[in-house]
Design a protein around this motif. Structure first.
Motif: not given
Ligand SMILES: [Zn+2]
Lengths: 217, 102
Positions: A183, B26, B57, B61, B64
């Motif tokens: 990831r 991540c 982030h 993302c 997340c």
């Molecule tokens: Zn992430």
């Protein structure tokens, strides 16, 4: 320290004491702490799965419960393996939740995508499925520039990962599974591709310099 | 000479060229997410550089973000706070147009 929460079915989950010590030292306190921790992870896992339930399509509650329990069990293993890394910067319960949430979300995404193929080699060009409305006309210049920049300034790998994650909206963990990548690595590729596009678009005058563009993009 | 294309939708364009600096992985997002959601709930300053990197982030993302939102909901419930209000606070904090809450 006493923590109070509730598990998925509303049962109070309470635990008085030092979680990390109780979980680390064999004995009755450890058994009690483990039991409470598992309830807490079930609650977190169930919350995550239910928040994403629509992505699973028409599945029964047995499937939902199977994912909830599997994720909680996986999270328990992962958390106990990382127990020594808990620094007390947050409540223990908040720290614990993230393990269950990560595992639950990953299980749901994997399940939601299990019957869908991912063909990266079809993503060498930006797919044509854009806007048709007149209202987008003024944004079309930037959109064209972005399309052209994707074609010309990115590597093939960057282009494929960017389009898979952003345009096709394949979840990063699902894509990582399919490609045998991490990831982290895929997100880094995405981050670098975005940065490269932005740099190029600034050079061509399609984006303002960072100092001037606060609040304009 | 180029083939005419239908334009990309504005929200897709925005996500394609999103500014996700300062860089955070991540894994680091996972490491920091518990303290990040608590800092949102407590409205505590904590480490602003760390908070900026987390917000960047989460902007870029979706996986997340989806996970951070749930940790936030759970932590809000533990505090007796309104989870929906906490989610609105999170959305505002990571909003690329404003970056208002520094
Ligand atoms: Zn992430």
């Amino acid at each position: 320290m006493t923590t109070v929460g509730s598990d998925s079915v509303g049962t109070a989950v309470t635990f008085s004491g030092d979680w990390t010590r109780a979980l680390s030292v064999p004995g009755p306190d450890q058994d009690e702490a483990m039991r409470h921790l598992h309830l807490l992870l079930l609650r977190a896992s169930r919350t995550q799965v239910l928040r994403m339930r629509s992505s699973l399509g028409p599945v029964g509650s047995d499937v939902v419960e199977e994912i909830v329990h599997q994720a909680a069990d996986d999270a328990m293993m992962a958390l106990l393996g990382k127990l020594s890394s808990f620094e007390g910067r947050s409540r223990f319960t908040t720290w614990a939740y993230k393990f269950a949430v990560l595992h639950a979300a990953t299980h749901v995404r994997r399940r939601a995508w299990r019957d869908r193929d991912v063909h990266l080699d079809a993503l060498d060009v930006v797919p044509d499925r854009g806007a048709t409305s007149e209202q987008y006309a003024e944004a079309a210049d930037l959109a064209d520039a972005v399309r052209q920049a994707i074609d010309t300034v990115l590597s093939q790998h960057q282009r494929r990962i960017l389009l898979a994650l952003v345009v096709e909206e394949i979840p990063v963990d699902v894509l990582a599974d399919r490609l045998g990548a991490s990831r982290n690595a895929l997100y880094k590729t995405l981050h670098d591709a975005r940065r490269r596009l932005r740099t190029h678009l600034r050079e061509t005058g399609h984006l303002a310099d960072p100092d001037q563009q606060a609040g304009t993009t | 000479m180029s083939t005419p294309h239908t334009p990309l939708e504005p929200d897709v364009v925005t996500r394609l060229i999103l500014d996700t600096d300062p860089w955070l992985s991540c894994d680091d997002c996972f490491r920091l997410v518990d303290t990040y959601v608590e800092s949102l709930l407590d409205d505590a300053g904590r480490d602003l550089a760390e908070r900026d990197a987390m917000s960047a982030h989460l902007r870029g993302c979706p996986a997340c973000l989806e996970e951070a939102a749930t940790v936030l909901v759970l932590a809000a419930e533990d505090r007796g706070s309104d989870p929906e209000a906490a989610l609105v606070h999170l959305e505002r904090t990571i909003d690329p147009s404003g970056r208002p809450e520094r």
